[in-house]
Design a protein around this motif. Sequence first.
Motif, mmCIF file in Angstrom:
data_model
loop_
_atom_site.group_PDB
_atom_site.id
_atom_site.type_symbol
_atom_site.label_atom_id
_atom_site.label_comp_id
_atom_site.label_asym_id
_atom_site.label_seq_id
_atom_site.Cartn_x
_atom_site.Cartn_y
_atom_site.Cartn_z
ATOM 1 N N TYR A 39 -0.154 17.789 -30.373
ATOM 2 C CA TYR A 39 0.576 16.658 -29.681
ATOM 3 C C TYR A 39 1.831 17.091 -29.116
ATOM 4 N N LEU A 40 2.489 16.448 -28.352
ATOM 5 C CA LEU A 40 3.720 16.433 -28.054
ATOM 6 C C LEU A 40 4.665 15.603 -29.005
ATOM 7 N N ALA A 41 5.546 16.127 -29.651
ATOM 8 C CA ALA A 41 6.420 15.563 -30.635
ATOM 9 C C ALA A 41 7.673 15.096 -29.880
ATOM 10 N N SER A 42 8.119 13.902 -30.374
ATOM 11 C CA SER A 42 9.453 13.649 -29.999
ATOM 12 C C SER A 42 10.101 12.597 -30.756
ATOM 13 N N TRP A 43 11.353 12.684 -31.061
ATOM 14 C CA TRP A 43 12.186 11.799 -31.784
ATOM 15 C C TRP A 43 13.509 11.226 -31.095
ATOM 16 N N VAL A 44 13.839 10.152 -31.199
ATOM 17 C CA VAL A 44 15.136 9.839 -30.845
ATOM 18 C C VAL A 44 15.744 9.057 -32.117
ATOM 19 N N ILE A 45 16.852 9.450 -32.764
ATOM 20 C CA ILE A 45 17.403 8.964 -34.000
ATOM 21 C C ILE A 45 18.792 8.496 -33.656
ATOM 22 N N GLY A 46 19.175 7.172 -33.809
ATOM 23 C CA GLY A 46 20.604 6.873 -33.479
ATOM 24 C C GLY A 46 21.130 6.725 -35.042
ATOM 25 N N PHE A 59 14.912 14.816 -29.902
ATOM 26 C CA PHE A 59 14.109 16.103 -30.257
ATOM 27 C C PHE A 59 12.952 15.884 -29.336
ATOM 28 N N GLY A 60 12.615 17.264 -29.019
ATOM 29 C CA GLY A 60 11.203 17.575 -28.149
ATOM 30 C C GLY A 60 10.411 18.736 -28.871
ATOM 31 N N GLY A 61 9.269 18.690 -28.871
ATOM 32 C CA GLY A 61 8.351 19.918 -29.171
ATOM 33 C C GLY A 61 6.984 19.686 -29.275
ATOM 34 N N MET A 74 10.535 21.566 -33.303
ATOM 35 C CA MET A 74 11.083 21.077 -32.081
ATOM 36 C C MET A 74 12.726 21.727 -31.843
ATOM 37 N N ILE A 75 13.051 21.499 -30.621
ATOM 38 C CA ILE A 75 14.450 21.672 -30.251
ATOM 39 C C ILE A 75 15.273 20.421 -30.392
ATOM 40 N N GLN A 76 16.419 20.253 -31.026
ATOM 41 C CA GLN A 76 17.140 19.009 -31.338
ATOM 42 C C GLN A 76 18.686 19.246 -30.678
ATOM 43 N N MET A 87 20.099 22.452 -32.359
ATOM 44 C CA MET A 87 19.218 23.067 -33.698
ATOM 45 C C MET A 87 17.830 23.293 -33.323
ATOM 46 N N LEU A 88 17.400 23.837 -34.121
ATOM 47 C CA LEU A 88 15.680 24.081 -34.190
ATOM 48 C C LEU A 88 15.404 23.028 -35.242
#
Length: 192
Positions: A39-46, A59-61, A74-76, A87-88
């Motif tokens: 799967y394509l992984a993504s995160w958004v963290i505030g 993040f995306g990866g 992912m790359i961040q 960051m990785l």
Amino acid sequence: MRFIVFMLVVSFWASPCFAQDPQARIILRPMVDISDQWYLASWVIGNVRTETPNNINVFGGAGFRGQRWWFESMIQRQWSDIGRNWMLDFRYQKQFAQHGTLYLEAAPFLTRLALYHFVIYEHPALFGFNLGVETENVSKSGLDSLGAGPRVSRGLVSIGGFNTSVATSYQIRRREPDAMRIYLVLSRRFGL
């Protein structure tokens, strides 16, 4: 009733740290399935904080899902008042049947010599709650940023197809204000 019980637990948990660094971490985790496992992984963290600088992370990866575990690479990109970092980011989670869940994260900085690492272990408790411990650290030249403490979490309802969960933790920090944190997590799997 469950929500009231959770809020009582959160209020009790938060009471010793009003003079510290209360924080809210809002996490959005959309995933797009490519196959049954990939799967394509993504995160958004505030991160909203009272004493230390706020930041937002995107993040995306790619991710790979096993039967009781997953791994993401992912790359961040992080934006904050004190700087912008690349960051990785590597994340692994393993569920041990009825015995708990282990989450590991390591993120080497690409913009400076440092390593972020975050570990959570949780064990199921009563009424759908999980009890555990978390540690969040940044190893860097000079003084490291180190913290660890107890954690309580609980899954909630699905909202618009997003699974929701909440957690609270109290991190005892070394050379920094202790942090009481509340997490709100929204995650959803999408198909192609």
